[in-house]
Write a protein that holds these residues in place. Structure first.
Motif, short mmCIF file in Angstrom:
data_model
loop_
_atom_site.label_atom_id
_atom_site.label_comp_id
_atom_site.label_asym_id
_atom_site.label_seq_id
_atom_site.Cartn_x
_atom_site.Cartn_y
_atom_site.Cartn_z
N MET A 134 33.20 34.59 38.41
CA MET A 134 33.65 35.83 37.78
C MET A 134 32.45 36.68 37.34
O MET A 134 32.39 37.88 37.61
CB MET A 134 34.54 35.53 36.57
N ASN A 135 31.50 36.06 36.70
CA ASN A 135 30.32 36.79 36.25
C ASN A 135 29.49 37.32 37.43
O ASN A 135 28.98 38.43 37.38
CB ASN A 135 29.45 35.91 35.36
N ALA A 136 29.37 36.53 38.48
CA ALA A 136 28.58 36.95 39.65
C ALA A 136 29.23 38.16 40.34
O ALA A 136 28.53 39.12 40.69
CB ALA A 136 28.42 35.80 40.62
N THR A 137 30.54 38.11 40.56
CA THR A 137 31.19 39.23 41.24
C THR A 137 31.17 40.49 40.38
O THR A 137 30.95 41.58 40.90
CB THR A 137 32.64 38.89 41.63
N GLN A 138 31.35 40.33 39.08
CA GLN A 138 31.30 41.50 38.22
C GLN A 138 29.89 42.07 38.14
O GLN A 138 29.71 43.29 38.02
CB GLN A 138 31.84 41.17 36.84
N LYS A 175 44.05 31.19 33.00
CA LYS A 175 44.72 31.50 34.28
C LYS A 175 43.66 31.85 35.31
O LYS A 175 43.35 33.00 35.56
CB LYS A 175 45.71 32.64 34.08
N TYR A 176 43.14 30.81 35.94
CA TYR A 176 41.98 30.97 36.82
C TYR A 176 42.33 31.54 38.19
O TYR A 176 41.52 32.24 38.79
CB TYR A 176 41.27 29.63 36.98
N LYS A 177 43.52 31.29 38.70
CA LYS A 177 43.90 31.86 40.00
C LYS A 177 44.05 33.38 39.91
O LYS A 177 43.71 34.09 40.85
CB LYS A 177 45.20 31.24 40.50
N VAL A 178 44.54 33.85 38.79
CA VAL A 178 44.68 35.30 38.60
C VAL A 178 43.30 35.95 38.57
O VAL A 178 43.10 37.04 39.11
CB VAL A 178 45.45 35.60 37.29
N ASN A 182 39.16 39.63 40.86
CA ASN A 182 37.80 39.89 41.31
C ASN A 182 37.74 40.40 42.74
O ASN A 182 36.72 40.96 43.16
CB ASN A 182 36.93 38.65 41.16
N ILE A 183 38.79 40.22 43.50
CA ILE A 183 38.83 40.70 44.88
C ILE A 183 39.27 42.16 44.96
O ILE A 183 38.87 42.89 45.86
CB ILE A 183 39.77 39.80 45.72
N PHE A 193 38.55 46.07 47.81
CA PHE A 193 39.41 46.90 48.64
C PHE A 193 38.99 48.37 48.59
O PHE A 193 39.13 49.09 49.58
CB PHE A 193 40.88 46.76 48.22
N TRP A 194 38.46 48.82 47.44
CA TRP A 194 37.96 50.20 47.37
C TRP A 194 36.74 50.38 48.26
O TRP A 194 36.54 51.44 48.84
CB TRP A 194 37.63 50.60 45.94
N LEU A 195 35.92 49.36 48.37
CA LEU A 195 34.77 49.45 49.27
C LEU A 195 35.23 49.54 50.72
O LEU A 195 34.69 50.33 51.50
CB LEU A 195 33.86 48.24 49.08
N LEU A 196 36.22 48.75 51.07
CA LEU A 196 36.78 48.83 52.42
C LEU A 196 37.44 50.18 52.67
O LEU A 196 37.35 50.74 53.76
CB LEU A 196 37.77 47.69 52.65
#
Length: 103
Positions: free
Chosen positions: A9-13, A74-77, A82-83, A87-90
């Motif tokens: 989470m920290n890395a993607t953010q 709630k780790y799956k959420v 984080n994904i 989608f905005w980049l795509l």
């Protein structure tokens, strides 16, 4: 599992934050796409123009929500949140490519 999710989470953010900072100058210069006469009526230019501010808002909202869901366990959420900014980049790549095909 908890530490791994927090690290991801920290890395993607952090990556999204760097993209916001690095994309600020091109984001400001994006106004130049409206320099031609009649270009303000082109829907493709507007879609390309609004991608950067929407990306910033999405990163902020998903970061806040991910922190809240992390506290609840709630780790799956969190993984899905984080994904979402990717989608905005795509979306930006799609509109930029499509706009270049129009020229």
């Amino acid at each position: 599992m908890e530490k791994r999710v927090k690290d991801i989470m920290n890395a993607t953010q952090l990556i999204y934050g760097l993209l916001i900072v690095l994309g600020f100058i091109p984001g400001v210069m994006m106004v130049a796409i409206f320099a031609g006469p009649g270009s303000e009526k082109d829907i493709y230019r507007w879609c390309l123009f609004y991608t950067y501010p929407c990306f910033i808002l999405t990163v902020i909202v998903t970061a806040v929500l991910a922190r809240r869901f992390y506290r609840r366990g709630k780790y799956k959420v969190i993984k899905w949140l984080n994904i979402i900014p990717a989608f905005w980049l795509l979306w930006f790549i799609f509109w930029f490519y499509y706009w270049n095909l129009q020229g």
